[in-house]
Motif scaffolding. Structure first.
Motif, PDB file in Angstrom:
ATOM      1  N   ALA A  67      30.683  49.752  38.953  1.00  0.00           N
ATOM      2  CA  ALA A  67      31.137  48.412  39.063  1.00  0.00           C
ATOM      3  C   ALA A  67      31.038  48.237  40.770  1.00  0.00           C
ATOM      4  O   ALA A  67      31.098  48.790  41.566  1.00  0.00           O
ATOM      5  N   GLU A  68      30.637  46.795  41.099  1.00  0.00           N
ATOM      6  CA  GLU A  68      30.419  46.363  42.390  1.00  0.00           C
ATOM      7  C   GLU A  68      31.380  46.927  43.461  1.00  0.00           C
ATOM      8  O   GLU A  68      31.218  47.264  44.493  1.00  0.00           O
ATOM      9  N   GLU A  69      32.840  46.442  43.017  1.00  0.00           N
ATOM     10  CA  GLU A  69      33.902  46.359  43.776  1.00  0.00           C
ATOM     11  C   GLU A  69      34.536  47.866  44.074  1.00  0.00           C
ATOM     12  O   GLU A  69      34.961  48.090  44.921  1.00  0.00           O
ATOM     13  N   ILE A  86      28.590  46.766  36.011  1.00  0.00           N
ATOM     14  CA  ILE A  86      29.357  45.392  36.054  1.00  0.00           C
ATOM     15  C   ILE A  86      29.177  44.715  37.348  1.00  0.00           C
ATOM     16  O   ILE A  86      29.443  45.442  38.445  1.00  0.00           O
ATOM     17  N   ASP A  87      28.719  43.395  37.553  1.00  0.00           N
ATOM     18  CA  ASP A  87      29.014  42.469  38.628  1.00  0.00           C
ATOM     19  C   ASP A  87      29.997  41.506  38.220  1.00  0.00           C
ATOM     20  O   ASP A  87      29.856  40.610  37.441  1.00  0.00           O
ATOM     21  N   PRO A  88      31.260  41.811  38.740  1.00  0.00           N
ATOM     22  CA  PRO A  88      32.246  40.794  38.200  1.00  0.00           C
ATOM     23  C   PRO A  88      32.093  39.249  38.768  1.00  0.00           C
ATOM     24  O   PRO A  88      32.861  38.226  38.403  1.00  0.00           O
ATOM     25  N   LEU A  89      31.318  39.134  39.744  1.00  0.00           N
ATOM     26  CA  LEU A  89      31.160  37.737  40.311  1.00  0.00           C
ATOM     27  C   LEU A  89      30.005  37.598  40.908  1.00  0.00           C
ATOM     28  O   LEU A  89      30.038  38.032  42.225  1.00  0.00           O
ATOM     29  N   ASP A  90      28.763  37.465  40.185  1.00  0.00           N
ATOM     30  CA  ASP A  90      27.747  37.256  41.116  1.00  0.00           C
ATOM     31  C   ASP A  90      27.438  36.100  41.693  1.00  0.00           C
ATOM     32  O   ASP A  90      27.011  34.979  40.904  1.00  0.00           O
ATOM     33  N   GLY A  91      27.275  35.935  42.907  1.00  0.00           N
ATOM     34  CA  GLY A  91      27.099  34.491  43.591  1.00  0.00           C
ATOM     35  C   GLY A  91      28.546  34.347  44.239  1.00  0.00           C
ATOM     36  O   GLY A  91      28.790  33.242  44.431  1.00  0.00           O
TER      37      GLY A  91
HETATM   38 CA    CA Z   1      26.116  40.647  42.719  1.00  0.00          CA
END
Ligand code: CA
Ligand code: 2AM
Length: 264
Positions: A67-69, A86-91
């Motif tokens: 996951a990203e974070e 997982i990207d929990p908030l892309d953008g």
């Molecule tokens: Ca992203």
């Protein structure tokens, strides 16, 4: 098996979206950190990720998570373990600026292939889903790339380099060619949604340098299952490793690849 995983991923994305929506328009009160140059993270990214990981790991306690974070979880020694990407908030940059173009992206890789992909846009309530061998859907309706689309007359999505400028001259040379050969280029700011839009035929293609696996995983399956081609800039399949992504209907993909090679 894949249907159950898809349903779980959709549930995880919808749960997280409730949380993201609660913070929409109130971002001035959020704590914002900078991970690297121009790479921001808010409390909302972290909460969304916790929510998604909670849902997935309860349903699939043996699976690995990337996951990203928070990075890797439950990986063990087995590199081939089924893995949720997982990207929990892309953008996030859009989110911070109250620009309504962001999404949650959840991909699942097992047995060497992407099996399931979910991209959810909470603002428009658009749910993009794909299962390996079963096609791609937007809000449960099948989406398909038009195989006859050519570069001339097309509308492309892209992302500008924003932190790694080694390839900036190459990027600008590609952009110059593309601007003169297409109907237009958009830079919306969420790579996951750009890939989903390409799968849905809204964009006739997309390219960007230096993305991360979590930006790409779900969208790559969507593009493939919608009948598109996705590769790295060598025309090979290492885009999740290199982060360089080029996709679209077969002809557009080939014409873009020719431009990328000719300008390198
Ligand atoms: Ca992203
Ligand atoms: P993120 O919001 O999950 O970090 C598009 O260029 C991609 O790069 C997005 O999917 C976005 O993912 C990431 N990105 C990170 N920082 C960015 C920035 N300052 N501007 C544009 N994109 C950024």
């Amino acid at each position: 098996m894949n249907t159950a995983m898809l349903n779980t991923a959709v549930r995880a994305a919808r749960n997280a979206s409730g949380l993201i929506k609660r913070y929409m328009g109130r971002t001035d009160s959020l704590k914002i950190d900078q991970k690297h140059l121009n790479d921001f993270v808010t409390e909302v990214d972290k909460l969304s990720e916790q929510e998604i990981i909670g849902t997935l790991s309860e349903a699939y306690p043996d699976h690995a998570i990337y996951a990203e974070e928070s990075g890797k979880h439950n990986k063990g020694d087995d590199d081939n373990k089924p893995t949720w990407i997982i990207d929990p908030l892309d953008g996030t940059t859009n989110f911070i600026h109250d620009i309504p173009q962001f999404a949650i992206s959840i991909g699942m890789k097992a047995e060497g292939h992407l099996q399931v992909g979910v991209i959810y846009d909470p603002v428009r309530d658009e749910l993009f889903t794909a299962m390996r061998g079963d096609g791609a859907r937007l809000n449960n309706r099948k989406i398909r790339i038009n195989p006859n689309t050519r570069l001339q007359g097309s509308l492309l999505g892209t992302g500008f380099p924003y932190y790694q400028y080694d390839h900036l001259d190459h990027y600008l040379a590609i952009l110059k060619e593309v601007i003169t050969k297409t109907s237009g280029v958009r830079r919306p700011g969420s790579a996951a949604l750009d890939l989903a839009y390409t799968a849905a035929g809204r964009f006739d293609g997309f390219w960007e340098f230096n993305l991360q696996a979590w930006d790409i995983a779900a969208g790559a399956l969507l593009v493939q299952e919608a009948g598109g081609i996705i590769t790295d800039f060598n025309g090979e399949h290492d885009y999740m490793q290199t982060g360089d992504v080029l996709c679209g209907p077969p002809r557009v993909h080939q014409e873009l690849l020719d431009i990328i090679r000719a300008t390198a």
